[in-house]
Motif scaffolding. Sequence first.
Motif, mmCIF file in Angstrom:
data_model
loop_
_atom_site.group_PDB
_atom_site.id
_atom_site.type_symbol
_atom_site.label_atom_id
_atom_site.label_comp_id
_atom_site.label_asym_id
_atom_site.label_seq_id
_atom_site.Cartn_x
_atom_site.Cartn_y
_atom_site.Cartn_z
ATOM 1 N N ASP A 187 1.139 -1.078 0.150
ATOM 2 C CA ASP A 187 -0.194 -0.001 -0.077
ATOM 3 C C ASP A 187 0.515 1.535 0.281
ATOM 4 O O ASP A 187 0.273 1.766 -1.161
ATOM 5 N N ASP A 188 1.642 1.860 0.978
ATOM 6 C CA ASP A 188 2.852 2.619 1.051
ATOM 7 C C ASP A 188 3.671 2.710 -0.724
ATOM 8 O O ASP A 188 3.573 3.763 -0.774
ATOM 9 N N THR A 189 3.393 1.599 -1.050
ATOM 10 C CA THR A 189 4.747 1.490 -2.453
ATOM 11 C C THR A 189 3.994 2.344 -3.667
ATOM 12 O O THR A 189 3.869 3.034 -4.244
ATOM 13 N N ARG A 190 2.577 1.378 -3.478
ATOM 14 C CA ARG A 190 1.242 2.101 -4.434
ATOM 15 C C ARG A 190 1.177 3.558 -4.134
ATOM 16 O O ARG A 190 1.274 4.025 -5.537
ATOM 17 N N ASP A 191 0.866 4.107 -2.900
ATOM 18 C CA ASP A 191 0.640 5.219 -2.687
ATOM 19 C C ASP A 191 1.644 6.335 -3.025
ATOM 20 O O ASP A 191 1.991 7.721 -3.851
ATOM 21 N N ILE A 192 3.003 5.941 -2.707
ATOM 22 C CA ILE A 192 4.087 6.367 -3.333
ATOM 23 C C ILE A 192 4.706 6.740 -4.804
ATOM 24 O O ILE A 192 4.322 7.582 -5.548
ATOM 25 N N LEU A 193 4.302 5.716 -5.391
ATOM 26 C CA LEU A 193 4.284 5.245 -7.280
ATOM 27 C C LEU A 193 3.302 6.529 -7.686
ATOM 28 O O LEU A 193 3.529 7.286 -9.022
ATOM 29 N N ALA A 194 1.754 6.232 -7.090
ATOM 30 C CA ALA A 194 1.432 7.466 -7.418
ATOM 31 C C ALA A 194 1.906 8.953 -7.283
ATOM 32 O O ALA A 194 1.442 9.272 -8.174
ATOM 33 N N ILE A 195 2.166 8.780 -6.564
ATOM 34 C CA ILE A 195 2.113 10.692 -6.218
ATOM 35 C C ILE A 195 3.563 10.917 -7.875
ATOM 36 O O ILE A 195 3.904 11.330 -8.448
ATOM 37 N N LEU A 196 4.423 9.403 -7.998
ATOM 38 C CA LEU A 196 6.009 9.644 -8.564
ATOM 39 C C LEU A 196 5.145 10.325 -10.120
ATOM 40 O O LEU A 196 5.629 10.743 -11.125
ATOM 41 N N GLN A 197 4.349 9.175 -10.313
ATOM 42 C CA GLN A 197 2.826 8.977 -11.786
ATOM 43 C C GLN A 197 2.717 10.636 -12.289
ATOM 44 O O GLN A 197 2.428 10.732 -13.397
ATOM 45 N N ASP A 198 1.589 11.131 -10.898
ATOM 46 C CA ASP A 198 0.908 11.988 -11.350
ATOM 47 C C ASP A 198 2.293 13.553 -11.139
ATOM 48 O O ASP A 198 1.248 14.087 -12.449
ATOM 49 N N ARG A 199 3.565 13.625 -10.839
ATOM 50 C CA ARG A 199 4.212 14.509 -11.051
ATOM 51 C C ARG A 199 5.053 14.244 -12.118
ATOM 52 O O ARG A 199 5.426 15.276 -12.884
#
Length: 330
Positions: A187-199
């Motif tokens: 879950d943590d990794t998914r959240d971090i990936l989502a931010i990176l993909q958004d940015r």
Amino acid sequence: MTGTHPAKPRNDGRPPLTIYLASPRGFCAGVDRAIQIVELALQKYGAPVYVRHAIVHNRYVVDSLKAKGAVFVEELDEIPETDAPIVFSAHGVPKSVPAAARNRRMFVLDATCPLVSKVHIEAERLFERGQEILLIGHAGHPEVVGTTGQLPQGAVHLIETIDDANSFSPKDPTKLAVITQTTLSVDDTRDILAILQDRFPDIVIPRKDDICYATTNRQDAVKRIAPQCERMIVVGSPNSSNSLRLVEVAERAGCPRAMLMELSSEIDWSEFEGIRSLGVTAGASAPEVLVDSMIDAFAERFDVTVETVTTAQENISFKLPRQLREVSAA
């Protein structure tokens, strides 16, 4: 799916306790292979067998192998001139380590988990394509040290938190790629990936999640049982990343208190007064004998019923190094 575990209920005034036993739990294929490599090397070549870093992060496993003749070191320069085998741990090593071993003509057996090796190969491939590489992981963990060490210094940027993901500034946002440590919180990794993909919309993410199947399966099993458990015990060592993540996952999924323990002798019974439900799982480097010991300790004080809750079946195994295959077959 649920099943029962052979723990005899006793109606002698002991309080009732249902233990929900997560499945899958405990050893994964990479850990199983790493331990086998040390045991088979001892069988074929005799003691000592040198092991660079704890073969897996579990004190019980390490002590058992020491008793059979394994000698654990942190660095190769602690090993005298020898023809004895040197085993690299399941976590993987920087490229400088096998290079140093070759210079000393050491006989090496590599117990790096094949799923970690896959991340190493991916890191090199991305680097050769000119990508700037982000590694989601925990600073100082041997796996992160090993993965970072596949590439020149400074080529890999470590992202540990959501804050890191938000503040990272790339050289070129169109030439970014991300890899991950294999033992993280899904879950943590998914959240971090989502931010990176958004940015960074052009960022290259792994075709398939780098987090290993065993880490994902153990977290899923804990999520299933956590809501019905008043307490959760994760059998594992404090230096085991995947075990620490299971504690976090349990509490997030609804268990009021989860705790990490290596041995049943560590149980603080005041934590379990008045409970009627307990979850038990084990990190990927914890042997089943420690889980059994934990359940037995509760069965001494409670009228225990054990329900196994199964969320996945695992039948993965990895090939042993060529030098040990005939010993294994025999």
